[in-house]
Design a protein around this motif. Structure first.
Motif, PDB file in Angstrom:
ATOM      1  N   GLU A  76      15.016   8.905  19.529  1.00 45.24           N
ATOM      2  CA  GLU A  76      14.687   8.755  20.848  1.00 45.24           C
ATOM      3  C   GLU A  76      13.537   9.743  21.173  1.00 45.24           C
ATOM      4  OE1 GLU A  76      15.650   7.726  25.269  1.00 45.24           O
ATOM      5  OE2 GLU A  76      15.527   6.846  23.203  1.00 45.24           O
ATOM      6  N   MET A  77      12.687   9.306  21.999  1.00 44.55           N
ATOM      7  CA  MET A  77      11.427  10.173  22.699  1.00 44.55           C
ATOM      8  C   MET A  77      11.522  10.047  23.875  1.00 44.55           C
ATOM      9  SD  MET A  77       8.534   9.221  19.763  1.00 44.55           S
ATOM     10  CE  MET A  77       7.626  10.267  20.364  1.00 44.55           C
ATOM     11  N   PHE A  78      10.956  11.313  24.500  1.00 42.15           N
ATOM     12  CA  PHE A  78      10.854  11.460  26.119  1.00 42.15           C
ATOM     13  C   PHE A  78       9.504  11.254  26.396  1.00 42.15           C
ATOM     14  CE2 PHE A  78      10.140  13.707  30.076  1.00 42.15           C
ATOM     15  CZ  PHE A  78      10.985  13.219  30.905  1.00 42.15           C
ATOM     16  N   PHE A  79       8.924  10.173  27.181  1.00 45.00           N
ATOM     17  CA  PHE A  79       7.837  10.351  27.739  1.00 45.00           C
ATOM     18  C   PHE A  79       7.740  10.455  29.215  1.00 45.00           C
ATOM     19  CE2 PHE A  79       7.921   7.586  23.997  1.00 45.00           C
ATOM     20  CZ  PHE A  79       6.680   7.583  23.252  1.00 45.00           C
ATOM     21  N   GLY A  80       6.917  11.246  29.680  1.00 49.67           N
ATOM     22  CA  GLY A  80       6.995  11.789  31.112  1.00 49.67           C
ATOM     23  C   GLY A  80       6.138  12.688  31.587  1.00 49.67           C
ATOM     24  N   GLY A  81       5.424  13.235  30.430  1.00 47.72           N
ATOM     25  CA  GLY A  81       4.450  14.144  30.837  1.00 47.72           C
ATOM     26  C   GLY A  81       4.857  15.406  31.118  1.00 47.72           C
ATOM     27  N   ALA A  82       6.150  15.811  31.051  1.00 48.12           N
ATOM     28  CA  ALA A  82       7.034  16.976  31.278  1.00 48.12           C
ATOM     29  C   ALA A  82       6.910  18.164  30.143  1.00 48.12           C
ATOM     30  CB  ALA A  82       8.584  16.696  31.706  1.00 48.12           C
ATOM     31  N   MET A  83       7.062  19.399  30.568  1.00 45.04           N
ATOM     32  CA  MET A  83       7.285  20.476  29.532  1.00 45.04           C
ATOM     33  C   MET A  83       8.377  21.007  29.635  1.00 45.04           C
ATOM     34  SD  MET A  83       4.254  23.438  28.705  1.00 45.04           S
ATOM     35  CE  MET A  83       4.970  24.704  30.033  1.00 45.04           C
ATOM     36  N   PHE A  84       9.054  20.901  28.532  1.00 46.75           N
ATOM     37  CA  PHE A  84      10.468  21.685  28.398  1.00 46.75           C
ATOM     38  C   PHE A  84      10.219  23.212  28.310  1.00 46.75           C
ATOM     39  CE2 PHE A  84      11.092  17.384  27.494  1.00 46.75           C
ATOM     40  CZ  PHE A  84      12.535  17.079  27.332  1.00 46.75           C
ATOM     41  N   MET A  85      11.078  23.863  29.420  1.00 49.92           N
ATOM     42  CA  MET A  85      10.905  25.136  29.349  1.00 49.92           C
ATOM     43  C   MET A  85      11.841  25.966  28.272  1.00 49.92           C
ATOM     44  SD  MET A  85      10.903  25.638  33.575  1.00 49.92           S
ATOM     45  CE  MET A  85      10.758  27.364  33.657  1.00 49.92           C
ATOM     46  N   PHE A 127       2.356  11.362  19.631  1.00 51.14           N
ATOM     47  CA  PHE A 127       2.189  10.662  20.737  1.00 51.14           C
ATOM     48  C   PHE A 127       1.976  11.863  21.864  1.00 51.14           C
ATOM     49  CE2 PHE A 127       5.146   8.055  18.531  1.00 51.14           C
ATOM     50  CZ  PHE A 127       4.597   6.674  18.640  1.00 51.14           C
ATOM     51  N   ASP A 128       0.706  11.728  22.525  1.00 49.89           N
ATOM     52  CA  ASP A 128       0.649  12.559  23.424  1.00 49.89           C
ATOM     53  C   ASP A 128       1.466  12.529  24.808  1.00 49.89           C
ATOM     54  OD1 ASP A 128      -1.747  13.244  22.235  1.00 49.89           O
ATOM     55  OD2 ASP A 128      -3.141  11.961  23.377  1.00 49.89           O
ATOM     56  N   ASN A 129       1.678  13.846  25.381  1.00 51.53           N
ATOM     57  CA  ASN A 129       2.899  13.902  26.548  1.00 51.53           C
ATOM     58  C   ASN A 129       4.222  13.411  26.107  1.00 51.53           C
ATOM     59  OD1 ASN A 129       0.744  14.746  28.237  1.00 51.53           O
ATOM     60  ND2 ASN A 129      -0.030  12.781  28.660  1.00 51.53           N
ATOM     61  N   ALA A 130       4.690  13.370  24.927  1.00 56.01           N
ATOM     62  CA  ALA A 130       6.157  13.060  24.573  1.00 56.01           C
ATOM     63  C   ALA A 130       6.611  14.399  23.817  1.00 56.01           C
ATOM     64  CB  ALA A 130       5.842  11.854  23.654  1.00 56.01           C
ATOM     65  N   LEU A 190      15.362  22.399  31.833  1.00 57.93           N
ATOM     66  CA  LEU A 190      14.403  22.497  33.211  1.00 57.93           C
ATOM     67  C   LEU A 190      13.149  22.241  32.534  1.00 57.93           C
ATOM     68  CD1 LEU A 190      15.236  25.905  34.792  1.00 57.93           C
ATOM     69  CD2 LEU A 190      15.625  23.534  35.712  1.00 57.93           C
ATOM     70  N   SER A 191      12.303  21.370  33.471  1.00 59.90           N
ATOM     71  CA  SER A 191      11.071  21.030  32.971  1.00 59.90           C
ATOM     72  C   SER A 191      10.122  21.371  33.894  1.00 59.90           C
ATOM     73  CB  SER A 191      11.005  19.422  32.812  1.00 59.90           C
ATOM     74  OG  SER A 191      11.083  18.457  34.094  1.00 59.90           O
ATOM     75  N   LYS A 192       8.629  21.684  33.702  1.00 60.45           N
ATOM     76  CA  LYS A 192       7.606  21.689  34.712  1.00 60.45           C
ATOM     77  C   LYS A 192       6.528  20.627  34.141  1.00 60.45           C
ATOM     78  CE  LYS A 192       5.802  25.750  32.353  1.00 60.45           C
ATOM     79  NZ  LYS A 192       5.659  27.311  32.463  1.00 60.45           N
ATOM     80  N   MET A 193       5.470  20.398  35.226  1.00 59.00           N
ATOM     81  CA  MET A 193       4.659  19.480  35.124  1.00 59.00           C
ATOM     82  C   MET A 193       5.089  18.054  35.016  1.00 59.00           C
ATOM     83  SD  MET A 193       2.180  21.471  32.335  1.00 59.00           S
ATOM     84  CE  MET A 193       1.108  20.134  31.967  1.00 59.00           C
TER      85      MET A 193
END
Length: 369
Positions: free
Chosen positions: A199-208, A178-181, A222-225
């Protein structure tokens, strides 16, 4: 008539701790609270102390009693690890570059005396090691591809019931389906295997990477984007969610609570998470998610004492490099400084900052893997 001649049972009982020799009191009630480097040195005091410190039971006892962050591992890209002791007289390790491991590695995360490292060759396996004792274990290959720079969090919480360390390693990695997941894979030492969460995280974030911490069964990154902020994963419920926050800085754990430490406007600020459920409250709710724990003005000469002048502002993103326990490490230009929240004293570290340098708190523990 004989009653007066009978020795008092409390005086006669030489096993009573009141009558223990000083060396025995120190051996039984002080040594388990000392860091590993001091204990290795104290093996030379006498044969009894050497035997005591060398037992697995003592290592287990020490790992349950000594939890203070006494040093920092640091590493820049393509360079071997190095170690900075916050108390060189009592805390140290025999091999700061971790050459006892079977290949060159990158440190990914740490927890209560254990490090998780990733090999640089072949399949880039994960290693769990104790740098104080040079014990290490190679983990089995994960089910999923975690990528070249995984967002890992190692969880090791010493327990009186477990003589061998039981730990978990959690990886948040971009989904291949999945894109952005993001997906989550968990390694358990008690089971000796990996498991991919449903479980999956959808939200377009990038885990640092290297930003994650564990607090009371919940892992935070922390996440960015995609809106930034903090993303958490509940290990018990296997649920993930974004924690919207205006706090920017370095995640840490202080007094068993999640903290964000930042350096803005010539001041160090520590905020502690007091309510993680504000996401679900009404827009006009007055319940605060964060409370201020500490605010230190870096430009106040009377407070800083001998601290050098800060000619360059310390309010840039990434100014705080580590903040957990009672220790804060931050940079000004290429100089690295520490702040001890207990003593309220500042210090300066001997190494200089590189733009890609990462820091990992370390507890000088004898824990056995």
């Amino acid at each position: 008539m004989d009653q007066g001649r009978r020795p008092n049972k409390f005086i006669a009982n030489r096993n009573n701790k009141i009558y223990m020799d000083l060396k025995d009191i120190i051996r039984e009630h002080a040594l388990p609270f000392l860091p590993a480097k001091s204990l290795f040195r104290f093996k030379g005091v006498c044969r009894d102390w050497k035997l005591q410190i060398s037992t697995p039971f003592f290592a287990h006892n020490q790992s349950n009693n000594f939890h203070r962050v006494t040093g920092l591992f640091c590493q820049s890209l393509s360079k071997p690890p190095s170690f900075i002791s916050l108390d060189p007289n009592s805390c140290g390790i025999p091999d700061p570059s971790l050459q006892f491991l079977p290949e060159p590695v990158d440190i990914r995360t740490s927890s209560n005396g254990l490090l998780c490292c990733q090999g640089r060759t072949g399949e880039q396996p994960y290693y769990i090691c104790n740098p104080a004792t040079k014990q290490w274990k190679k983990l089995p290959k994960p089910t999923a591809n975690h990528g070249s720079n995984p967002a890992l969090v190692l969880i090791f919480e010493p327990s009186l019931l477990n003589f061998i360390a039981e730990y978990k390693l959690i990886c948040a990695f971009p989904s291949a389906d999945f894109d952005n997941a993001y997906e989550f894979e968990i390694y358990s030492s008690s089971e000796g295997s990996w498991k991919i969460s449903r479980e999956m995280f959808f939200g377009g974030a990038m885990f640092m990477p290297c930003s994650g911490v564990h607090v009371n069964g919940i892992v935070y990154w922390l996440s960015k984007m995609g809106g930034g902020g903090i993303v958490f994963f509940d290990l018990t419920m296997e649920r993930t969610q974004r924690l919207y926050s205006s706090q920017n800085g370095c995640l840490g754990v202080m007094d068993g609570k999640l903290t964000v430490t930042s350096a803005y406007g010539q001041a160090l600020t520590v905020n502690v998470l007091s309510n993680s459920y504000t996401n679900t409250m009404g827009m006009n709710s007055r319940v605060k998610a964060w409370d201020r724990k500490l605010h230190v003005n870096l430009s106040d000469r009377s407070e800083l004492g001998a601290l050098p002048s800060y000619t360059h502002s310390a309010h840039e993103q990434g100014a705080v490099l580590f903040a957990s326990g009672d220790v804060i490490v931050f940079r000004c230009d290429r100089a690295l400084h520490t702040y001890d929240m207990k003593t309220k004293e500042f210090g300066r570290l001997s190494c200089e900052f590189d733009h890609d340098m990462r820091f990992f708190g370390y507890v000088n523990s004898l824990v056995e893997i």
